[in-house]
Design an enzyme around this catalytic site. Structure first.
Site, PDB file in Angstrom:
ATOM      1  N   GLY A  77       0.865  -1.172   0.000  1.00 40.18           N
ATOM      2  CA  GLY A  77       0.000   0.000   0.000  1.00 40.18           C
ATOM      3  C   GLY A  77       0.906   1.227   0.000  1.00 40.18           C
ATOM      4  N   GLN A 224      -5.527  -9.007  -2.925  1.00 42.70           N
ATOM      5  CA  GLN A 224      -5.437  -7.991  -1.869  1.00 42.70           C
ATOM      6  C   GLN A 224      -6.815  -7.610  -1.347  1.00 42.70           C
ATOM      7  OE1 GLN A 224      -2.467  -8.554  -1.334  1.00 42.70           O
ATOM      8  NE2 GLN A 224      -1.448  -6.578  -1.481  1.00 42.70           N
ATOM      9  N   ASP A 265      -1.461   4.467  -6.247  1.00 44.36           N
ATOM     10  CA  ASP A 265      -0.021   4.423  -5.973  1.00 44.36           C
ATOM     11  C   ASP A 265       0.696   5.639  -6.516  1.00 44.36           C
ATOM     12  OD1 ASP A 265      -1.000   1.500  -5.963  1.00 44.36           O
ATOM     13  OD2 ASP A 265       0.908   1.524  -4.870  1.00 44.36           O
ATOM     14  N   ASN A 275      -3.023   2.450 -10.190  1.00 45.07           N
ATOM     15  CA  ASN A 275      -3.476   1.665  -9.037  1.00 45.07           C
ATOM     16  C   ASN A 275      -3.406   0.192  -9.428  1.00 45.07           C
ATOM     17  OD1 ASN A 275      -4.497   1.635  -6.297  1.00 45.07           O
ATOM     18  ND2 ASN A 275      -6.435   0.918  -7.138  1.00 45.07           N
TER      19      ASN A 275
HETATM   20  O1  MRU Z   1       0.572  -4.091  -4.443  1.00 46.74           O
HETATM   21  P1  MRU Z   1      -0.031  -3.299  -3.302  1.00 46.74           P
HETATM   22  O2  MRU Z   1      -0.814  -4.122  -2.355  1.00 46.74           O
HETATM   23  O3  MRU Z   1       1.018  -2.447  -2.611  1.00 46.74           O
HETATM   24  O4  MRU Z   1      -1.038  -2.318  -4.035  1.00 46.74           O
HETATM   25  C1  MRU Z   1      -1.834  -1.478  -3.264  1.00 46.74           C
HETATM   26  C2  MRU Z   1      -2.726  -0.641  -4.072  1.00 46.74           C
HETATM   27  O5  MRU Z   1      -2.783  -0.727  -5.276  1.00 46.74           O
HETATM   28  C3  MRU Z   1      -3.485   0.384  -3.331  1.00 46.74           C
HETATM   29  O6  MRU Z   1      -4.720   0.614  -3.938  1.00 46.74           O
HETATM   30  C4  MRU Z   1      -2.684   1.692  -3.320  1.00 46.74           C
HETATM   31  O7  MRU Z   1      -1.380   1.466  -2.859  1.00 46.74           O
HETATM   32  C5  MRU Z   1      -3.328   2.715  -2.506  1.00 46.74           C
HETATM   33  S1  MRU Z   1      -3.108   2.366  -0.793  1.00 46.74           S
HETATM   34  C6  MRU Z   1      -3.935   3.486   0.136  1.00 46.74           C
END
Ligand code: MRU
Length: 386
Positions: A77, A224, A265, A275
């Site tokens: 995240g 996730q 992201d 994202n």
């Molecule tokens: O691969 P991840 O679990 O790090 O991806 C997370 C996401 O895509 C979230 O939507 C993003 O980081 C926003 S977190 C508030």
């Protein structure tokens, strides 16, 4: 599925997590946050690779520990990656706060994951604070700066919750029944220090007494949504339903989604949004059905150096996240099994970019803003360099 009783017992009293905010995210009644300093030489995180099956906290004691935790997604995240990177530099300063040691640690941490701009943002902020200081002053300053990043993340997400709440309240006023929110991946408190970004308005709505129900997806490739969002919503007592990723468009066509809220992201200066892979398809379906598609974006997730989303680096992860899956068998064992023929290659782009034209609005800590260059620049004037 609620976590096993053994896991709840492992949570402890959270004494190190006390902060002056009204509601805290709950794990079965115990207020919980994702990362905390233990003194000035250790950092405690939740090992998110073990959720939803086990709730386990682990300690990081070096920048290498922090880098490993980010790379294998014990923490993930965008905002939590940033906070962990900041603490990674604080851990580096424990043993050697010289210029070379801090630069090496920053390089190690920066190389872990490419898409979330919060990682680079946090490292640059830490180095800008520390390098002008004499080395003897850097250790204390590093822990203080990481703590400030941590506290600011909580405040930003709380503000995002407050600014997003009226979107849900307006729907609740129009008709009876729960407000149906669709979210993709995990942009809840597990993805931040507390509250989350996309889920902060959901938690704020629940706190305000608005009935809310969340459609939870990202059931592949990382799961996730299925593993993390479902777990944290269940833990906090929010009504939700896990759906296969492919179900979102169908539910939208049937009028069973009032609005979509996702995290990000990295937002480019023009409002293009990176994202978790699959976000773009949800935005397309929402657009076709006239359903608002909002992106919760704290300031550190906005990259004003990129004019649009075409230059956002997209992480490619190992194909075995597609070809294999981990789960708990009915006899209690955790099993990793293959889904695909052994001879079939698998590709795993981890993020996609949703063009700004499909984004109804961004929910920032400074308020709602249109996903366009002028509106974003006006909201963050101090970050404009051209
Ligand atoms: O691969 P991840 O679990 O790090 O991806 C997370 C996401 O895509 C979230 O939507 C993003 O980081 C926003 S977190 C508030």
């Amino acid at each position: 599925m609620p976590p096993p009783a053994r896991a709840v017992a492992a949570i402890g009293d959270n004494a190190g997590f006390a902060l002056p905010i009204r509601t805290r995210m709950n794990v079965h009644g115990i207020a919980t946050q994702t990362i905390a300093a233990i003194g000035d030489d250790r950092v405690e995180i939740i090992d998110q690779t073990r959720l939803p099956h086990e709730f386990v906290r682990i300690l990081l004691t070096s920048p290498a520990d922090a880098a490993e935790a980010i790379a294998v997604m014990r923490v993930r995240g965008a905002p939590l990656i940033g906070a962990t990177a900041a603490y990674g530099l604080a851990l580096a300063a424990v043993t050697d706060a010289g210029d070379a040691a801090l630069a090496d640690a920053a390089d190690l941490l920066a190389a872990t994951r490419p898409t979330a701009v919060n990682l680079r943002w946090a490292l640059e902020r830490m180095l800008a604070r520390l390098l002008p200081l004499p080395p003897a002053a850097r250790r204390a300053a590093a822990w203080a700066e990481a703590a400030a990043i941590r506290a600011e993340d909580i405040a930003q997400n709380r503000a995002i919750g407050a600014h997003g709440l009226p979107l849900l309240a307006a729907i609740a006023e129009r008709r009876p029944g729960p407000v149906n929110v669709l979210t993709h991946c995990n942009a809840g408190w597990l993805a931040t220090v507390d509250w989350g970004t996309a889920l902060a308005p959901v938690y704020a709505a629940a706190e305000a007494g608005i009935p809310v129900h969340v459609w939870v997806d990202e059931t592949r490739p990382r799961n996730q949504g299925a593993s993390l969002t479902a777990w944290e919503l269940a833990s906090h007592g929010i009504a939700h339903t896990v759906i296969a990723d492919n179900a979102g468009g169908h539910l939208m066509r049937r009028g069973e989604v009032d609005l979509c809220i996702v995290g990000t992201d990295r937002v480019a200066a023009n409002g293009d949004v990176a994202n978790k892979i699959g976000t773009y398809l949800k935005a397309l379906a929402a657009f076709d059905n006239g359903i608002p598609f909002h992106v919760a974006a704290p300031g550190p997730s906005i990259d004003f150096a990129l004019a649009d989303g075409s230059a956002i680096p997209i992480e490619t992860r190992a194909g075995d996240e597609v070809s294999h899956i981990l789960g708990r068998a009915d006899d209690g064992r955790l099993l990793r099994v293959r889904l695909t023929p052994a001879a079939s290659p698998a590709a795993n782009p981890a993020f996609d970019v949703t063009p700004a034209r499909l984004v109804t609005g961004l929910i920032t800590e400074r308020g709602l803003v249109a996903a366009d260059t002028a509106a974003l620049a006006a909201l963050y004037p101090e970050r404009q360099t051209r």
